[in-house]
Scaffold this motif. Sequence first.
Motif, mmCIF file in Angstrom:
data_model
loop_
_atom_site.group_PDB
_atom_site.id
_atom_site.type_symbol
_atom_site.label_atom_id
_atom_site.label_comp_id
_atom_site.label_asym_id
_atom_site.label_seq_id
_atom_site.Cartn_x
_atom_site.Cartn_y
_atom_site.Cartn_z
ATOM 1 N N TYR A 1 0.745 -1.223 -0.002
ATOM 2 C CA TYR A 1 0.111 -0.424 0.483
ATOM 3 C C TYR A 1 0.489 1.099 0.008
ATOM 4 O O TYR A 1 0.378 2.235 -1.236
ATOM 5 C CB TYR A 1 -1.065 -0.394 1.138
ATOM 6 C CG TYR A 1 -1.827 1.120 1.213
ATOM 7 C CD1 TYR A 1 -3.364 1.000 0.398
ATOM 8 C CD2 TYR A 1 -1.439 1.689 2.174
ATOM 9 C CE1 TYR A 1 -3.662 2.932 0.557
ATOM 10 C CE2 TYR A 1 -2.170 3.483 2.401
ATOM 11 C CZ TYR A 1 -3.964 3.468 0.820
ATOM 12 O OH TYR A 1 -3.704 4.950 1.212
ATOM 13 N N ALA B 1 0.759 3.607 -3.084
ATOM 14 C CA ALA B 1 0.459 5.268 -2.875
ATOM 15 C C ALA B 1 1.531 5.925 -2.835
ATOM 16 O O ALA B 1 0.886 7.451 -3.417
ATOM 17 C CB ALA B 1 -0.120 5.539 -0.933
ATOM 18 N N ARG C 1 0.320 9.142 -5.207
ATOM 19 C CA ARG C 1 0.652 11.371 -5.127
ATOM 20 C C ARG C 1 1.537 11.824 -6.645
ATOM 21 O O ARG C 1 1.356 13.393 -6.191
ATOM 22 C CB ARG C 1 2.254 11.472 -3.965
ATOM 23 C CG ARG C 1 0.587 10.953 -2.570
ATOM 24 C CD ARG C 1 1.419 11.419 -1.217
ATOM 25 N NE ARG C 1 2.885 10.730 -1.378
ATOM 26 C CZ ARG C 1 2.748 9.933 -0.627
ATOM 27 N NH1 ARG C 1 1.789 8.957 -0.009
ATOM 28 N NH2 ARG C 1 4.431 9.865 0.225
ATOM 29 N N ASP D 1 11.603 7.536 0.225
ATOM 30 C CA ASP D 1 10.399 7.204 1.070
ATOM 31 C C ASP D 1 9.479 6.648 1.487
ATOM 32 O O ASP D 1 8.952 6.379 2.562
ATOM 33 C CB ASP D 1 10.005 8.058 -0.820
ATOM 34 C CG ASP D 1 10.054 9.159 -0.076
ATOM 35 O OD1 ASP D 1 10.960 10.081 0.005
ATOM 36 O OD2 ASP D 1 9.743 10.034 -1.318
#
Lengths: 516, 236
Positions: free
Chosen positions: B163, B167, B171, B185
Amino acid sequence: MGNNNLSRTILALLAWTIAWIGMVGLESRLDLANLSMLLVLASALSALWLPSWASLVASAVAVMAFNWFFVPPRLTFSVDLRQNALLLVALLLVNWIIAGLVIRQRRLVEAARTVAAREARLRQWGDILRDAGDPAAHAAALRTALQEATGSAVAVSVLRALDSQADDTAALQVGEPNDEQRAGLALCVRDGRAMGAGSGRYDGLPDAYLPLRGRGVTMGAALITGLARHPQGHELRPHLQALCDQMGSALHRSLMSAQEQQARDQAQLQATRNALLAAISHDYRTPLASIMSAASALQEQGERMDNAQRQLLAAGIVEESERLAQLTDNTLQLARLDTPAVQLRCDWESAEEIVGAVLRRARRRPEGARVRARVEPDLPLLWCDATLVSQLLDNLLDNGLKYSPADTPVELHAARDGERAVLAVSDQGPGIAPAWREKVFEVFQRGEMGAAGPHADAGRGAGVGLAVCRAIARAHQGELLLRPGAEGGCRFECRLPLHGESPPPQSAPTPQETQP
Amino acid sequence: MSHRVLLVEDDRVLRSALREALTIEGYALQTAASLTDARAQLQHAPHGETIDLVLLDLGLPDGEGQALLAELRRSSNMPVIVISARESEGQKIRLLDEGADDYLVKPFGIGELLARMRVALRRRGRTSEPALLHYRHGPLAVDLKARRVRLADADVRLTPTEYALLARLVRQAGQVVTHRHLLADVWGGEHTEQTHYLRLYMGQLRAKLEADSADPQHLLTEPGVGYRLAEPDPTD
């Protein structure tokens, strides 16, 4: 040498001692003439071992001592009987003659030995020169050979190139010459003539300078220190010069052949490059011609065309531009992969991802819908440069689409075969004639129209395409093969080594908790 | 209101072709042929208009476009799309890591340029669209607020790592995200070299979200550079 002389002297002394002991012991039983035979024997033996002057003196002293001790009246040098006087004179002469003969024989043997040693050295030197390819090895070996021949310190200066000068940067120096000797070496190279001790030029110098002469050029020079004081300096000189000249011509030969090889390589490279350029410009010209004609038609006749006609021309321009772009990529990549130390940007890559990206690009082409892809699930990660492998597959797909009928599929299949990953592209076109199966990988080999070509219905080939593919496969220690397809057509197989297993997946740590 | 675009390109023909094409699409175009020219226009935008996006060529007569990118990034997050003839993956990654929004290798089609510009402008919140919280592309829908992923109206269960990865791509939907950015990240700065994590988790994501993993429609690969989530469907 010193040890040898000492043992020879000891042997001579031993011979004399035994002879005198014998004479004293046998004096009562033998007459004078027989006794003197021992003296002759000892004299001959000592001549074998002593230097010439010593054996002559020893013979004379021995005859006088014989006279003193044995010839009556004893313990005087006077001789009473006429026959004894004759005996003594004869004894002395015979001793001297024998000593002389033996010494002469010895000198001949020594001279022969020296000549043989020099010949052996020259021969050996020739062998060294034949085997050594590098002037540095030559120079050090020449220094050793000259040092062995003379027993003096030697310095050698060798030119690195045919047209260089004998200053320090252009020459290779072996040994430790002082500044003056260095200048002497340079002068000797420049003049190409011997100088220094015994050469007739700068005779007063203590050292000798010998040029290393090749055919019509001087390839360097050798310095033999103190040759003026060397006992055999004069006789040695031709021998030393022969060693130097052998070196000179070997150097000359090796530089000449290196130059020839270089010229040949250069010519070959030039020829390849010219062929490549000719082929590239041919391949560029074709799409350029289409672009030029479509664009100029739009420019000059655009107003008189209907929208559909304009669209058709514009689409042609776009398609041909893409071809040019691909051709440029391939040409550049080929040039890059052709350089010796090409750096690949390898990483652990997934075949599925590479295939996915390639497929997506292929789908944008008008015929792209014909491409089918299958990736076997057991394929581990590949250690490769993803950009290059994608380019390889792009080219293979392009090739397959170009050379197969419009209603047949082109298949891209990735699977594992033992320790190799196999990325294969197969089409159902007419296939490639056996005679062309290797040639299609050569740069700018393209099938011409007609039966002689690799494709029975060959259209426009992508000159560098397959050559780049093979270069990419080989840069990965892999191979690109062409196999006849099962149902006709071509099957290009790129086989890449699997570098062991990819890193274990469980090593992936839990990621940081990120709030979306 | 039309978007104001600064095109920094030294080739005259390409410059005028792009100007025509972008003007037809409704962009207000300013052009610069050198770094100096571009800097002057960025500082003193005419008519008090601010520039919304920069199209930046790399090799310019008075220096490297990269320098301008660095200057821009120090002071603003203005979208920058690099257009360059230099096709080196290393450089592409470097520029993306240094803050370029996207990278187009010459030659490119106008359709591709327009798509990239649209994505870059949306991401900077310059359009009327809200910041992207709902991603929808074909059957795939991601709701970042509710942490919910749906495929053809059925919920998809993802592990936390899967996930987080998805995600992160949402973005920046439509743009390339480099391996390094993704690893930093999602896994943390010390894992930026572990590209095999990415291969593994992207493989798992594809298995759950794509109809055919070998022919993905959403999770796209830019070989040697990074990943791109397909541009979202336009919202009404």
